[in-house]
Write a protein that holds these residues in place. Structure first.
Motif, PDB file in Angstrom:
ATOM      1  N   HIS A   1       3.532   7.028   7.988  1.00 35.14           N
ATOM      2  CA  HIS A   1       3.424   5.929   8.947  1.00 35.14           C
ATOM      3  C   HIS A   1       4.329   4.760   8.541  1.00 35.14           C
ATOM      4  O   HIS A   1       3.864   3.652   8.268  1.00 35.14           O
ATOM      5  N   ILE A   2       5.607   5.050   8.495  1.00 37.37           N
ATOM      6  CA  ILE A   2       6.611   4.053   8.123  1.00 37.37           C
ATOM      7  C   ILE A   2       7.656   3.988   9.233  1.00 37.37           C
ATOM      8  O   ILE A   2       8.056   5.024   9.783  1.00 37.37           O
ATOM      9  N   THR A   3       8.086   2.793   9.570  1.00 38.30           N
ATOM     10  CA  THR A   3       9.121   2.621  10.588  1.00 38.30           C
ATOM     11  C   THR A   3      10.337   3.479  10.243  1.00 38.30           C
ATOM     12  O   THR A   3      10.796   3.491   9.102  1.00 38.30           O
ATOM     13  N   LYS A   4      10.851   4.204  11.235  1.00 35.06           N
ATOM     14  CA  LYS A   4      11.891   5.204  10.947  1.00 35.06           C
ATOM     15  C   LYS A   4      13.168   4.593  10.370  1.00 35.06           C
ATOM     16  O   LYS A   4      13.841   5.222   9.553  1.00 35.06           O
ATOM     17  N   GLN A   5      13.500   3.372  10.785  1.00 39.20           N
ATOM     18  CA  GLN A   5      14.694   2.738  10.204  1.00 39.20           C
ATOM     19  C   GLN A   5      14.477   2.390   8.738  1.00 39.20           C
ATOM     20  O   GLN A   5      15.415   2.424   7.943  1.00 39.20           O
TER      21      GLN A   5
ATOM     22  N   ALA B   1       0.830  -1.206   0.000  1.00 43.19           N
ATOM     23  CA  ALA B   1       0.000   0.000   0.000  1.00 43.19           C
ATOM     24  C   ALA B   1       0.865   1.257   0.000  1.00 43.19           C
ATOM     25  O   ALA B   1       1.907   1.302   0.655  1.00 43.19           O
ATOM     26  N   TRP B   2       0.410   2.288  -0.733  1.00 43.60           N
ATOM     27  CA  TRP B   2       1.124   3.557  -0.816  1.00 43.60           C
ATOM     28  C   TRP B   2       0.771   4.510   0.324  1.00 43.60           C
ATOM     29  O   TRP B   2       1.542   5.390   0.676  1.00 43.60           O
ATOM     30  N   LYS B   3      -0.427   4.367   0.890  1.00 47.55           N
ATOM     31  CA  LYS B   3      -0.957   5.390   1.793  1.00 47.55           C
ATOM     32  C   LYS B   3      -0.119   5.565   3.055  1.00 47.55           C
ATOM     33  O   LYS B   3      -0.038   6.671   3.598  1.00 47.55           O
ATOM     34  N   TYR B   4       0.517   4.489   3.514  1.00 48.91           N
ATOM     35  CA  TYR B   4       1.292   4.601   4.754  1.00 48.91           C
ATOM     36  C   TYR B   4       2.543   5.449   4.550  1.00 48.91           C
ATOM     37  O   TYR B   4       2.945   6.199   5.432  1.00 48.91           O
ATOM     38  N   LEU B   5       3.148   5.354   3.388  1.00 49.07           N
ATOM     39  CA  LEU B   5       4.298   6.201   3.077  1.00 49.07           C
ATOM     40  C   LEU B   5       3.849   7.643   2.920  1.00 49.07           C
ATOM     41  O   LEU B   5       4.507   8.570   3.416  1.00 49.07           O
TER      42      LEU B   5
END
Length: 222
Positions: free
Chosen positions: A50-54, A42-46
């Motif tokens: 809302h993506i894990t910082k690492q 899914a594109w929406k999390y980027l």
């Protein structure tokens, strides 16, 4: 001890093996990190951040990817160019020196990827989860539940210090969204760890190999 010609042959053959291997690993590292940016495809999390910082730091792209591919491209080109050469002079000593420099950069990049992937795997993913019922204003929120003492994980008296989420898959349901984010992160960060480890080994080997190349040449026909 191998004679100079034998050393040159060994260096040349080793170079032609290490180069393509690093090319493959560098490409795999980029693909794995790119997938981390799109959990569940899914594109929406980027887009929402809302993506894990690492994963957002993309160590697999710039560290285990680009720096390794730069070194691998040079190593592969020099290795196959020397496969049919009949003379090894100053030019090839310089090429060997350049391969050592690029391999050191690849070693640093892959080491950075290894460290950041390890941190990402240990800390767990960023996800939507329910906070503790004892917390004021409790409810679903975005965060790192396996690091957050207010997550419901700790309401069950399971301490992250005594029970790591990696070894207890019953905790993985703590993350409500993105769907399957824990499995997604664990698999891809594990791949990055394995790839970066292999890259570090090969880059170190090429540094040693390149040092011999500076002294003895890369070419089989010396």
């Amino acid at each position: 001890l191998l004679p100079p010609c034998g050393v040159a042959m060994f260096v040349g053959k080793c170079t032609r093996i290490v180069g393509p291997c690093l090319l493959t690993l560098g490409t795999l590292s980029i693909v794995a990190n790119a997938l981390l940016l799109f959990p569940g495809w899914a594109w929406k999390y980027l887009a929402d951040g809302h993506i894990t910082k690492q994963a957002k730091a993309v160590p697999g792209i710039w560290g285990g990817g680009i720096t390794v591919l730069l070194a691998a491209t040079h190593i592969t080109a020099v290795g196959w160019r020397c496969a049919s050469c009949s003379d090894c002079g100053t030019l090839f000593a310089l090429q060997a020196f350049l391969s050592v420099v690029l391999s050191k950069l690849a070693l640093l990049g892959s080491a950075a990827c290894f460290i950041m992937s390890g941190v990402g795997l240990t800390n767990g993913p960023l996800c939507l989860y329910n906070t503790s019922v004892h917390e004021h204003g409790h409810g679903p929120r975005w965060g790192y539940p396996f690091l957050d003492p207010n997550s419901q994980t700790f309401d069950t008296r399971i301490s992250i210090q005594t029970e790591n989420y990696l070894y207890d898959q019953s905790l993985w349901s703590t993350c409500l969204e993105p769907a399957g984010i824990v499995t997604w992160n664990v698999c891809l960060f594990s791949i990055l760890l394995l790839v970066s480890t292999a890259e570090m080994v090969l880059a170190s080997l090429q540094i040693i190999n390149g040092c011999f190349g500076c002294l003895c040449g890369f070419c089989d026909g010396k």
